[in-house]
Design a protein around this motif. Structure first.
Motif, PDB file in Angstrom:
ATOM      1  N   SER A   1      -3.718   4.012  -1.577  1.00 52.87           N
ATOM      2  CA  SER A   1      -3.907   3.685  -2.992  1.00 52.87           C
ATOM      3  C   SER A   1      -4.021   4.931  -3.859  1.00 52.87           C
ATOM      4  O   SER A   1      -4.201   4.836  -5.060  1.00 52.87           O
ATOM      5  CB  SER A   1      -5.148   2.806  -3.166  1.00 52.87           C
ATOM      6  OG  SER A   1      -6.283   3.529  -2.782  1.00 52.87           O
TER       7      SER A   1
ATOM      8  N   ILE B   1       1.913   1.934  -1.712  1.00 50.62           N
ATOM      9  CA  ILE B   1       1.340   0.628  -1.401  1.00 50.62           C
ATOM     10  C   ILE B   1       2.355  -0.222  -0.635  1.00 50.62           C
ATOM     11  O   ILE B   1       2.027  -0.882   0.367  1.00 50.62           O
ATOM     12  CB  ILE B   1       0.937  -0.110  -2.702  1.00 50.62           C
ATOM     13  CG1 ILE B   1      -0.111   0.677  -3.467  1.00 50.62           C
ATOM     14  CG2 ILE B   1       0.445  -1.516  -2.400  1.00 50.62           C
ATOM     15  CD1 ILE B   1      -1.495   0.592  -2.948  1.00 50.62           C
TER      16      ILE B   1
ATOM     17  N   LEU C   1      -6.031  -4.066  -2.976  1.00 49.18           N
ATOM     18  CA  LEU C   1      -5.935  -2.638  -2.676  1.00 49.18           C
ATOM     19  C   LEU C   1      -5.821  -1.840  -3.976  1.00 49.18           C
ATOM     20  O   LEU C   1      -6.523  -0.843  -4.188  1.00 49.18           O
ATOM     21  CB  LEU C   1      -4.708  -2.416  -1.783  1.00 49.18           C
ATOM     22  CG  LEU C   1      -4.516  -1.054  -1.129  1.00 49.18           C
ATOM     23  CD1 LEU C   1      -5.720  -0.706  -0.276  1.00 49.18           C
ATOM     24  CD2 LEU C   1      -3.267  -1.067  -0.263  1.00 49.18           C
ATOM     25  N   CYS C   2      -4.953  -2.303  -4.873  1.00 52.98           N
ATOM     26  CA  CYS C   2      -4.755  -1.612  -6.144  1.00 52.98           C
ATOM     27  C   CYS C   2      -5.972  -1.762  -7.067  1.00 52.98           C
ATOM     28  O   CYS C   2      -6.342  -0.834  -7.773  1.00 52.98           O
ATOM     29  CB  CYS C   2      -3.515  -2.144  -6.849  1.00 52.98           C
ATOM     30  SG  CYS C   2      -2.004  -1.701  -5.998  1.00 52.98           S
TER      31      CYS C   2
ATOM     32  N   GLY D   1      -8.400   0.592  -6.100  1.00 49.94           N
ATOM     33  CA  GLY D   1      -7.950   1.889  -6.608  1.00 49.94           C
ATOM     34  C   GLY D   1      -8.331   2.051  -8.068  1.00 49.94           C
ATOM     35  O   GLY D   1      -8.811   3.106  -8.480  1.00 49.94           O
TER      36      GLY D   1
ATOM     37  N   SER E   1      -3.480  -2.595 -12.591  1.00 50.95           N
ATOM     38  CA  SER E   1      -3.539  -2.405 -11.142  1.00 50.95           C
ATOM     39  C   SER E   1      -3.099  -3.660 -10.409  1.00 50.95           C
ATOM     40  O   SER E   1      -2.394  -3.586  -9.402  1.00 50.95           O
ATOM     41  CB  SER E   1      -4.950  -2.003 -10.718  1.00 50.95           C
ATOM     42  OG  SER E   1      -5.849  -3.046 -10.958  1.00 50.95           O
TER      43      SER E   1
ATOM     44  N   GLY F   1      -0.022  -3.974  -7.899  1.00 49.96           N
ATOM     45  CA  GLY F   1      -0.213  -4.538  -6.562  1.00 49.96           C
ATOM     46  C   GLY F   1       0.769  -5.655  -6.283  1.00 49.96           C
ATOM     47  O   GLY F   1       1.363  -5.721  -5.202  1.00 49.96           O
TER      48      GLY F   1
END
Lengths: 416, 235
Positions: free
Chosen positions: A27, A301, A340-341, A344, A389, A393
């Motif tokens: 990330s 990613i 995940l994003c 981040g 984000s 993602g």
């Protein structure tokens, strides 16, 4: 569907927890991208605030007739050769002006000296003006009062000081009623103007205001060009007031119809231009960097999601054998890449909040010109970062998720 | 007359391996009725895994028809196949195939999640299924905290939880020792006696003997399909 998303969120956290370092590294690109977006928003937020502050210093309904042009649009040596704006011109303008609420002459004397309590202070600016100046932003006082018509008429020994003058000389003690010596003349302090200075106007808090007649008793008012403040009044059409001002000034200064104006009518618009320029620069640099970081981020990613799909092939097979539809599978992976994003973005917000706080708190001490920085990130940036984000993602997770959902269950179950 | 659950007619399955065509199944016809206990036997390469995948709606035949409870499976799309697997078929695998990070209860809940059953209902049913395989005290254990036999019981509970039309077990004792394997076979017998339809895929004669009917495959063809006269049962 909602439950599947909820379940996928829990699963994603499980999966990410078991691969912390990998998740972090994957990330990183997104973290950088979102950080740039946040920092850009933060800078622009600061600029906007500085602009608003500046406007309130000058007054959005104020015009200033000057020899000089604030935008610096004309050549300086041409401006220098203009005739001064004089007191008599100011008086005529005041007499003739129909649309303006107030016409207020100002004359500046730079680099004066002040004596108080045995100390001498240099570098303050004395402004000779009329009592009507109380109706401009100068009239927002921290302490005391502005001088009145009577004091103006008689050129009384009174002075209203700017915030920095007050802070420097009196250091928080009550200044009202104290007598200071301005170039040797004793003047009684009757008011303190609120702090107004911004990145564009750090000098403004060093001003001191005294009645024009008193000013004329200390300095000559013929040698320097005046600045005539014109308050349109908030409900007036500024264009109308500006047009009348220009027309009257051309008559007063005896300009022939084919001659260009030999004076400038300045207003807050001048600063809109320079702020728009800075904005544009921040945007161009920022958007370029953001795009680059997001491309790298999305690839990072996407790559890690492909690895995850491969690692979990068996799991996908099991889920399919238990009746998971394609939708359930791609939801799971899209949720995972979004989370995940999102994590981040959270990391970016933490980092940027710290940077913003430290930068706004400590840097202006060394670089006063960046005093416009905000110590706290604007709230909307948190929402923007979250949305951006999640979009990143979804974008990065799309192809891996589709690949996962299209896996053949027999093949997937055989995978080890 | 008992209801026919599985009715496959003249199915064949051809794989392409590089440039070569592999005939995994050739013209196989089998019909299985409700509450049968069938062993699908054959050496490796006989096509029994392919047949199991087709019976389990994980794969579709190249030619021939497959009627599942009267529905023509050939005409179903991926999502409809997923629904059949979810509602009608309970899989039990040789390697258990439990999700490693989920507890026993969560594993059993999973098929119910995909059929859109509400949370409280799911929990009730998952607990009941776990109880029926005698593991009510292992609900929160993860697969790696369970023995092989216990894992297979969880897998069986997972297969049972949706009350499917058939239970399809692929070498269910293959990874277990003899004693544990016997326990699992006893469990299948119980389920059969309770009215479930069970198909066990195996290459072990001993295991196949527990079934009521044995279908032997060889080279993609049905070699024999007969009632097991020597059925081994547990008391």
């Amino acid at each position: 569907m909602l439950y599947e998303i909820k379940e996928s969120i829990i699963l994603s956290f499980d999966a990410l927890r078991s691969n912390k370092l990998r998740a972090f590294l994957a990330s990183l690109g997104v973290v950088i991208g979102i950080s740039i977006v946040i920092m850009m928003g933060w800078l622009l937020g600061g600029l906007d605030k500085a602009m608003q502050d500046t406007f309130s210093v000058i007054g959005t309904d104020m015009l200033y007739v000057d020899k000089w042009d604030w935008t610096g649009g004309d050549k300086w040596d041409r401006l220098r050769n203009r005739k001064n704006v004089t007191m008599s011109q100011a008086e005529q303008l005041k007499e003739l002006h129909g649309s303006a609420e107030y016409v207020i002459p100002n004359i500046n004397q730079w680099a004066t000296t002040i004596e108080f309590g045995g100390e001498t202070y240099a570098g303050m600016t004395a402004v000779g003006t009329t009592a009507e100046n109380v109706h401009t932003p100068v009239g927002n006082l921290l302490l005391g009062r502005f001088f009145n018509d009577f004091e103006e008429e008689y050129g009384s020994n009174v002075i209203v000081i700017g915030y920095l003058v007050y802070a420097t000389i009196f250091q928080g003690k009550d200044p009202i009623g104290k007598t200071i010596k301005l170039n040797g003349r004793p003047l009684r302090v009757i008011g303190v103007v609120q702090k107004r200075g911004t990145m564009f106007f750090d000098f403004i808090d060093r001003q001191m205001f005294l009645p024009l007649k008193k000013y004329a008793g200390i300095w000559s008012i013929d040698k320097r060009s005046m600045s005539i403040g014109i308050k349109a009044g908030l409900n007036k059409d500024l264009d109308e007031v500006r047009n009348e001002t220009i027309g009257l000034m051309r008559i007063i200064r005896n300009l022939k119809p084919n001659e260009p104006n030999d004076f400038s009518v300045n207003e807050t618009k001048a600063f809109e231009k320079s702020i728009a320029d800075i904005r544009f620069q921040v945007y161009t640099v920022g958007i370029g960097m953001t795009l680059l970081a997001f491309i790298v981020g999305i690839i990072g990613i996407m790559n890690i999601m492909f690895v995850t799909v491969t690692e979990r092939t068996k799991e996908i097979g099991i889920r399919k054998s238990l009746g998971a539809k394609k939708r359930s599978i791609w939801i799971q992976f899209l949720v995972e890449s979004s989370i995940l994003c999102l994590l981040g973005a959270f990391l970016s917000l933490v980092i940027c909040s710290i940077i913003a706080y430290l930068a706004a708190t400590y840097l202006p001490t060394y670089f006063p010109e960046i005093g416009f920085l905000l110590p706290v990130l604007p709230t909307e940036l948190f929402i923007i970062a979250a949305i951006v984000s999640v979009l990143v993602g979804l974008l990065a997770g799309l192809i891996p998720a589709i690949r996962a959902s299209n896996l053949d269950p027999v093949e997937a179950l055989r995978f080890d | 007359m008992p209801k026919t659950i599985i009715d496959i007619r003249n199915i064949s399955k051809v794989y392409k391996m590089g440039t070569q065509l592999v005939h995994a199944l050739r013209d196989v016809s089998v019909s299985i009725e409700e509450n049968e206990y069938v062993a699908l036997m054959g050496p490796s390469g006989s096509g029994k895994s392919t047949l199991m995948n087709i019976l389990g709606c994980l794969d579709t035949p190249s030619t021939g028809t497959y009627l599942f409870n009267g529905t023509n499976v050939n005409e179903l799309n991926d999502n409809e196949l997923a629904e059949i697997r979810n509602r009608e078929i309970g899989f039990v695998f040789q390697t258990f195939n439990l999700l490693p990070r989920a507890s026993a209860l969560k594993n059993i809940e999973l098929p119910l999640v995909y059929s859109g059953i509400k949370k409280y209902d799911r929990l009730d049913r998952a607990e009941a299924a776990l109880k029926s395989v005698g593991l009510e005290d292992r609900m929160e254990h993860k697969p790696n905290e369970l023995s092989g036999g216990q894992r297979q019981r969880v897998a069986i509970a997972r297969a049972l939880v949706t009350s499917p039309s058939i239970i399809l077990a692929d070498e269910p004792t293959g990874n277990l020792d003899t004693k544990t394997g016997n326990d699992i076979m006893k469990l299948f017998q119980n389920l059969w006696e309770k009215g479930n339809t069970i198909i066990i895929v195996t290459h072990e004669e001993e295991i196949a003997l527990h079934a009521k009917r044995i279908i032997r495959l060889r080279d993609g063809l049905v070699e024999t399909d007969e009632i097991n006269q020597n059925q081994v049962t547990f008391n």
